[in-house]
Design a protein around this motif. Sequence first.
Motif, PDB file in Angstrom:
ATOM      1  N   VAL A 130      -8.583   2.417  -2.520  1.00 35.43           N
ATOM      2  CA  VAL A 130      -7.372   1.719  -2.967  1.00 35.43           C
ATOM      3  C   VAL A 130      -7.616   1.245  -4.385  1.00 35.43           C
ATOM      4  O   VAL A 130      -8.634   0.620  -4.673  1.00 35.43           O
ATOM      5  N   ILE A 161     -10.550   1.793   4.744  1.00 29.17           N
ATOM      6  CA  ILE A 161     -10.774   1.791   3.301  1.00 29.17           C
ATOM      7  C   ILE A 161     -12.237   1.489   3.016  1.00 29.17           C
ATOM      8  O   ILE A 161     -12.807   0.544   3.546  1.00 29.17           O
ATOM      9  N   TYR A 217      -4.981   5.407  -2.339  1.00 32.25           N
ATOM     10  CA  TYR A 217      -3.822   4.542  -2.198  1.00 32.25           C
ATOM     11  C   TYR A 217      -3.715   3.653  -3.430  1.00 32.25           C
ATOM     12  O   TYR A 217      -4.715   3.369  -4.082  1.00 32.25           O
ATOM     13  N   SER A 254      -1.891  -0.116  -4.756  1.00 24.74           N
ATOM     14  CA  SER A 254      -1.342  -1.362  -4.234  1.00 24.74           C
ATOM     15  C   SER A 254      -1.103  -2.343  -5.362  1.00 24.74           C
ATOM     16  O   SER A 254      -1.731  -2.262  -6.416  1.00 24.74           O
ATOM     17  N   TYR A 275      -5.740  -1.125  -7.359  1.00 19.45           N
ATOM     18  CA  TYR A 275      -4.661  -2.108  -7.432  1.00 19.45           C
ATOM     19  C   TYR A 275      -4.600  -2.796  -8.787  1.00 19.45           C
ATOM     20  O   TYR A 275      -5.563  -2.812  -9.552  1.00 19.45           O
ATOM     21  N   LEU A 281       0.826  -1.205   0.000  1.00 18.86           N
ATOM     22  CA  LEU A 281       0.000   0.000   0.000  1.00 18.86           C
ATOM     23  C   LEU A 281       0.864   1.261   0.000  1.00 18.86           C
ATOM     24  O   LEU A 281       1.755   1.402   0.837  1.00 18.86           O
ATOM     25  N   ARG A 282       0.589   2.157  -0.976  1.00 19.65           N
ATOM     26  CA  ARG A 282       1.284   3.435  -1.071  1.00 19.65           C
ATOM     27  C   ARG A 282       0.251   4.544  -1.234  1.00 19.65           C
ATOM     28  O   ARG A 282      -0.590   4.475  -2.122  1.00 19.65           O
ATOM     29  N   GLN A 283       0.345   5.567  -0.400  1.00 18.70           N
ATOM     30  CA  GLN A 283      -0.582   6.692  -0.498  1.00 18.70           C
ATOM     31  C   GLN A 283      -0.109   7.638  -1.587  1.00 18.70           C
ATOM     32  O   GLN A 283       1.055   8.041  -1.618  1.00 18.70           O
ATOM     33  N   PRO A 299     -11.657   6.509   2.115  1.00 20.82           N
ATOM     34  CA  PRO A 299     -10.516   6.359   1.233  1.00 20.82           C
ATOM     35  C   PRO A 299     -10.664   5.202   0.250  1.00 20.82           C
ATOM     36  O   PRO A 299     -11.446   4.281   0.444  1.00 20.82           O
ATOM     37  N   GLN A 333      -1.684   3.255 -10.756  1.00 20.39           N
ATOM     38  CA  GLN A 333      -1.213   4.624 -10.611  1.00 20.39           C
ATOM     39  C   GLN A 333      -1.295   5.374 -11.930  1.00 20.39           C
ATOM     40  O   GLN A 333      -1.711   6.538 -11.974  1.00 20.39           O
ATOM     41  N   SER A 369      -6.662  10.794  -0.035  1.00 22.15           N
ATOM     42  CA  SER A 369      -7.557   9.687   0.281  1.00 22.15           C
ATOM     43  C   SER A 369      -7.491   8.564  -0.748  1.00 22.15           C
ATOM     44  O   SER A 369      -8.427   7.783  -0.871  1.00 22.15           O
TER      45      SER A 369
END
Length: 110
Positions: free
Chosen positions: A91, A29, A11, A13, A93, A3-5, A89, A101, A9
Amino acid sequence: MNLRQIDDSVYISGQMTAEDLADLHRLGIRTIICNRPDGEVADQPGFAALQQAAQQYGIIMHYIPVVPPHATPEQVQAMAQALQRAERPVVAYCKSGGRAQMLYKLATGQ
């Protein structure tokens, strides 16, 4: 899971498992966005299984799979809509977090 912020809010992964969901729930989450197509590798947890496991924690899941190396305009639009509507928040992935990202940046204009 790594997990990277990347936002207040949001993240990113790498691949997660059903066992990771309890930890994500404890972190607060509320939404998970899967950017990894099912079946990339044989031992990868499928989206439906993770979505079913997430329901017990009240975590909402979205499936916006991206086959590398490029995201389509429709996938970028779907990601933008999911991020706008998501309970935070969030996530996102994929296998390593790279696609998630990249798609986040495209969807938010960063």
